[in-house]
Scaffold this motif. Structure first.
Motif, mmCIF file in Angstrom:
data_model
loop_
_atom_site.group_PDB
_atom_site.id
_atom_site.type_symbol
_atom_site.label_atom_id
_atom_site.label_comp_id
_atom_site.label_asym_id
_atom_site.label_seq_id
_atom_site.Cartn_x
_atom_site.Cartn_y
_atom_site.Cartn_z
ATOM 1 N N GLU A 218 -33.762 76.267 25.578
ATOM 2 C CA GLU A 218 -34.726 75.201 25.850
ATOM 3 C C GLU A 218 -36.100 75.700 26.312
ATOM 4 O OE1 GLU A 218 -34.239 71.696 25.777
ATOM 5 O OE2 GLU A 218 -32.268 71.902 24.829
ATOM 6 N N ARG A 219 -36.210 77.000 26.566
ATOM 7 C CA ARG A 219 -37.511 77.517 26.977
ATOM 8 C C ARG A 219 -38.508 77.506 25.811
ATOM 9 N NH1 ARG A 219 -36.294 83.315 28.622
ATOM 10 N NH2 ARG A 219 -34.928 82.993 26.819
ATOM 11 N N PHE A 220 -37.966 77.441 24.600
ATOM 12 C CA PHE A 220 -38.822 77.554 23.419
ATOM 13 C C PHE A 220 -38.981 76.230 22.687
ATOM 14 C CE2 PHE A 220 -37.288 81.842 24.073
ATOM 15 C CZ PHE A 220 -38.411 82.611 23.816
ATOM 16 N N THR A 221 -40.174 76.077 22.130
ATOM 17 C CA THR A 221 -40.362 74.959 21.208
ATOM 18 C C THR A 221 -40.444 75.521 19.788
ATOM 19 O OG1 THR A 221 -42.748 75.122 21.590
ATOM 20 C CG2 THR A 221 -41.552 73.393 22.782
ATOM 21 N N ILE A 222 -40.173 74.663 18.816
ATOM 22 C CA ILE A 222 -40.162 75.096 17.426
ATOM 23 C C ILE A 222 -41.605 75.133 16.893
ATOM 24 C CG2 ILE A 222 -39.321 74.562 15.116
ATOM 25 C CD1 ILE A 222 -36.980 73.059 16.544
ATOM 26 N N TYR A 223 -41.929 76.222 16.265
ATOM 27 C CA TYR A 223 -43.286 76.458 15.811
ATOM 28 C C TYR A 223 -43.565 75.691 14.508
ATOM 29 C CZ TYR A 223 -47.423 79.489 15.938
ATOM 30 O OH TYR A 223 -48.672 79.984 16.041
ATOM 31 N N VAL A 224 -44.805 75.386 14.325
ATOM 32 C CA VAL A 224 -45.259 74.395 13.357
ATOM 33 C C VAL A 224 -44.481 74.248 12.040
ATOM 34 C CG1 VAL A 224 -47.201 73.562 12.015
ATOM 35 C CG2 VAL A 224 -47.583 74.471 14.268
ATOM 36 N N TRP A 225 -44.483 75.272 11.199
ATOM 37 C CA TRP A 225 -43.917 75.041 9.865
ATOM 38 C C TRP A 225 -42.426 74.727 9.862
ATOM 39 C CZ3 TRP A 225 -46.466 73.406 5.981
ATOM 40 C CH2 TRP A 225 -47.832 73.713 5.892
ATOM 41 N N PHE A 226 -41.722 75.405 10.743
ATOM 42 C CA PHE A 226 -40.273 75.186 10.729
ATOM 43 C C PHE A 226 -39.939 73.759 11.148
ATOM 44 C CE2 PHE A 226 -35.842 76.222 10.938
ATOM 45 C CZ PHE A 226 -35.725 77.309 10.104
ATOM 46 N N ASP A 227 -40.861 73.151 11.832
ATOM 47 C CA ASP A 227 -40.708 71.759 12.253
ATOM 48 C C ASP A 227 -41.281 70.803 11.192
ATOM 49 O OD1 ASP A 227 -41.734 69.301 13.145
ATOM 50 O OD2 ASP A 227 -42.633 70.109 14.949
ATOM 51 N N ALA A 228 -42.503 71.088 10.761
ATOM 52 C CA ALA A 228 -43.206 70.151 9.882
ATOM 53 C C ALA A 228 -42.491 69.919 8.545
ATOM 54 C CB ALA A 228 -44.623 70.657 9.615
ATOM 55 N N LEU A 229 -42.052 70.986 7.918
ATOM 56 C CA LEU A 229 -41.414 70.845 6.604
ATOM 57 C C LEU A 229 -40.176 69.958 6.667
ATOM 58 C CD1 LEU A 229 -41.823 74.555 5.499
ATOM 59 C CD2 LEU A 229 -42.749 72.575 4.270
ATOM 60 N N LEU A 230 -39.568 69.944 7.838
ATOM 61 C CA LEU A 230 -38.333 69.176 7.973
ATOM 62 C C LEU A 230 -38.534 67.670 7.905
ATOM 63 C CD1 LEU A 230 -36.516 71.283 10.687
ATOM 64 C CD2 LEU A 230 -36.105 71.234 8.234
ATOM 65 N N ASN A 231 -39.785 67.223 7.987
ATOM 66 C CA ASN A 231 -40.005 65.769 7.905
ATOM 67 C C ASN A 231 -39.451 65.200 6.600
ATOM 68 O OD1 ASN A 231 -42.289 64.461 6.019
ATOM 69 N ND2 ASN A 231 -42.791 66.616 6.330
ATOM 70 N N TYR A 232 -39.443 66.045 5.568
ATOM 71 C CA TYR A 232 -38.965 65.579 4.262
ATOM 72 C C TYR A 232 -37.494 65.187 4.296
ATOM 73 C CZ TYR A 232 -43.273 67.919 2.730
ATOM 74 O OH TYR A 232 -44.568 68.317 2.579
ATOM 75 N N ILE A 233 -36.743 65.889 5.142
ATOM 76 C CA ILE A 233 -35.317 65.542 5.196
ATOM 77 C C ILE A 233 -34.977 64.606 6.355
ATOM 78 C CG2 ILE A 233 -34.564 67.608 3.963
ATOM 79 C CD1 ILE A 233 -33.670 68.761 6.686
ATOM 80 N N THR A 234 -35.719 64.743 7.466
ATOM 81 C CA THR A 234 -35.380 63.857 8.596
ATOM 82 C C THR A 234 -35.711 62.401 8.245
ATOM 83 O OG1 THR A 234 -37.516 64.238 9.693
ATOM 84 C CG2 THR A 234 -35.697 65.675 10.315
ATOM 85 N N ALA A 235 -36.760 62.218 7.467
ATOM 86 C CA ALA A 235 -37.112 60.853 7.071
ATOM 87 C C ALA A 235 -36.091 60.284 6.095
ATOM 88 C CB ALA A 235 -38.509 60.823 6.452
ATOM 89 N N ALA A 236 -35.426 61.177 5.384
ATOM 90 C CA ALA A 236 -34.417 60.716 4.422
ATOM 91 C C ALA A 236 -33.069 60.508 5.091
ATOM 92 C CB ALA A 236 -34.289 61.722 3.274
ATOM 93 N N GLY A 237 -32.996 60.821 6.398
ATOM 94 C CA GLY A 237 -31.768 60.544 7.126
ATOM 95 C C GLY A 237 -31.008 61.761 7.621
ATOM 96 N N TYR A 238 -31.541 62.965 7.387
ATOM 97 C CA TYR A 238 -30.823 64.159 7.838
ATOM 98 C C TYR A 238 -30.650 64.123 9.355
ATOM 99 C CZ TYR A 238 -29.350 69.033 8.198
ATOM 100 O OH TYR A 238 -28.640 70.183 8.435
ATOM 101 N N GLY A 239 -29.418 64.290 9.781
ATOM 102 C CA GLY A 239 -29.151 64.319 11.222
ATOM 103 C C GLY A 239 -28.989 62.950 11.851
#
Length: 525
Positions: A218-239
């Motif tokens: 939890e000390r770390f946050t996810i850096y931009v690209w590894f987070d941003a690209l995932l919008n394509y799947i999270t919006a489709a219902g991933y997780g």
RNA sequence: CGCGGCGUGGAGCAGUGGUAGCUCGCCAGGCUCAUAACCUGGAGGUCGUAGGUUCAAAUCCUGCCGCCGCAACCA
């Protein structure tokens, strides 16, 4: 079996308002979404904002706003512009939303469990002002160019994604899917990159409050690209809704700017592979819009004062005129230019003089000579006036050009194949004279010209939806406009009743669809 | 020799072996239904350059010149 089409645009940083360059991408994607719907696909068209970045957090602080409140306010402004442009997105994801956070953490955990994420130290030059590491090249005399303070040597732990392990798989993937990257030039660029220098990437930051935390550290946050690209799947219902995700994924098309091709074509498919999901089917890197001022072509830039906001154009003209300019003037796969002069020229010649005027003259002739009703055309199949290419070839070419996102060519096909021949036919048959000697013959000519307007409306539907609806709605066609598809351009319909003009006529005429622009009077700032 | 793309009449683009094409702009006619719109015709290009292959090259090959993109957070 339902045909489905899932397409996305890049998500934007909300630290400044959208400009015509970002709008270009959304319009291009919108045409594809509308076209696919028209062709009977069930479409999921996704857009959104990329909010988990330090720039956004800092901007909010500058304005004295809460970060979330700032993001929500900006999202509202973006949506307002997209709505004004007639963008038909089905969803708009903000990466600060719970659904994104949940999906993102589930995804990264999966990649971690699969052994593709490891911890290592990173050492480099760090600028306190930027709160970021800088490469040697970015520094000027050892100082950060933005803050003018010396960078300090700093070492910290971070987590890496083992991108390099995917070199062979990626190359095999490109081989097996030759259409994955378009246009072609981008494909060469990415393949070369993957062959030569595929390095593992740091995917975390430490000491940040804003952002998504690593599930296992939890000390770390996810850096931009590894987070941003995932919008394509999270919006489709991933997780959050895996059934829904299974319905839509993999995406049929990611529409992105040419500058971020590498992230979408190398990093992103590797991430998918690492998490055990299929990579997207196709990525299209569109060109950029530049501003032409005098002889010079310059980049869109706030500091250069070359920022043109979509609303500037929309307020003066219309969404349809805006869409037409960029879709016709700027080849989607390549770069284009914007200038008010060129905008006015194109608007006047193509929209006012050619398309708008054709509609005016046809409705006017029917209105004034026939009391708006073309007697004797019930049951008649109109003949579309065509030019050098046949009707079938015209539609086939249009389809191919739209599907390959060569929108400027598709519009050229429409103008050359339908509108120009229609005006030529009118000139040749001169129904305004014919009506005095042979009214029935004149009705036939006009019936054929009405067909040209109908075909133009059908093929214009994905490009200029409101205008197409107006054109189509000017006559008593039996099929509702909402139900019209490209195939309706192939054959003239037979109406059970006489064709008639139902658009409002004042003194036998319609109001101009596109009043001509007087550049001097209208575009002075 | 890092990799890749581009170079076609004033501007923007098509065109991958067989008489150089489209839009805008410009000039001249015609028409007059229409938003001074529309239609016809014209001027304007040694297809970056120098060679090569071929009966034939904008198109294939090679050298050179020029412009641009990419080289890891930039729409």
């Amino acid at each position: 079996m339902a045909k489905r089409f899932f397409l996305t645009t890049a998500i934007d940083y909300p630290n400044s308002r959208p400009h015509i360059g970002t709008a270009f991408e959304k319009i291009g994607a919108d045409v594809q979404a509308r076209y696919r719907r028209m062709e009977g696909y069930e479409v999921f068209f996704l857009m959104g904002n990329d909010e988990n970045t330090i720039k956004v957090a800092r901007r909010a602080q500058e304005l004295g706003e809460g970060v979330q409140a700032y993001c929500d306010r900006m999202a509202g402004e973006f949506k307002e512009v997209w709505a004004a442009l007639g963008i038909s997105n089905d969803d708009f994801i903000q990466t600060s939303e719970a659904r994104h956070h949940a999906g993102c953490r589930a995804f990264i955990q999966k990649v971690y469990d699969a052994g593709y994420i490891y911890k290592a130290g990173y050492e480099g030059w760090y600028c306190d002002g930027c709160e970021a590491f800088k490469t040697e090249k970015e520094l000027e005399d050892g100082k950060c160019p933005a803050h003018k303070v010396p960078a300090v040597r700093r070492k910290e732990d971070c987590w890496y994604f083992a991108l390099s392990k995917f070199q062979d798989k990626l190359l095999a993937f490109y081989e097996a899917n030759p259409d994955f990257i378009e246009p072609e030039s981008r494909r060469n660029e990415v393949m070369n990159l993957v062959k030569t220098e595929l390095l593992d990437v740091n995917i975390t930051r430490s000491g940040q409050d804003w952002g998504i935390r690593l599930p296992w550290d939890e000390r770390f946050t996810i850096y931009v690209w590894f987070d941003a690209l995932l919008n394509y799947i999270t919006a489709a219902g991933y997780g959050s809704d895996m059934d829904r995700f299974g319905k839509w994924w993999p995406a049929d098309l990611h529409v992105i700017g040419k500058d971020i091709t590498r992230f979408h074509c190398a990093l992103w498919p590797a991430m998918c592979m690492a998490a055990g999901i299929a990579p997207p089917k196709r990525v299209f890197g569109h060109g950029f819009v530049y501003i032409k001022s005098g002889q010079e072509t310059v980049k869109i830039s706030k500091s250069l004062g070359t920022l043109v906001e979509p609303m500037d154009i929309l307020r003066k003209f219309s969404a349809e005129a805006f869409r037409y300019y960029f879709l016709r003037e700027c080849p989607f796969p390549g770069d284009g230019e914007f200038s008010w002069k060129r905008f006015a020229d194109l608007y006047n010649s193509d929209l006012a003089n050619n398309l708008g005027n054709l509609y005016s003259r046809v409705t006017g002739l029917v209105g004034r000579n026939f009391g708006a009703v073309l007697d004797g055309t019930a049951g008649r199949r109109a003949v579309l006036p065509v030019g050098e290419i046949s009707r079938a070839e015209l539609v086939a070419r249009y389809r191919q050009q739209v599907e390959s996102l060569h929108y400027n060519q598709a519009l050229a096909t429409l103008w050359q194949g339908v509108l120009v021949p229609a005006n030529q036919h009118a000139e040749k048959m001169a129904p305004w004279s014919l009506v005095k000697t042979d009214k029935a013959a004149a009705a036939v000519v006009l019936h054929d010209l009405v067909e040209a307007v109908r075909v133009a409306a059908v093929l214009l539907k994905p490009f200029l939806p409101k205008l197409a609806a107006t054109l189509y709605g000017g006559f008593n066609f039996a099929k509702p406009f909402e139900a019209v598809s490209t195939a309706d351009a192939l054959e003239s319909p037979i109406l059970p009743e006489d064709t008639r003009v139902i658009a409002e006529l004042v003194g036998g005429k319609v109001a101009p669809l596109f009043p001509r622009i007087d550049l001097e009077a209208d575009t002075k700032e």
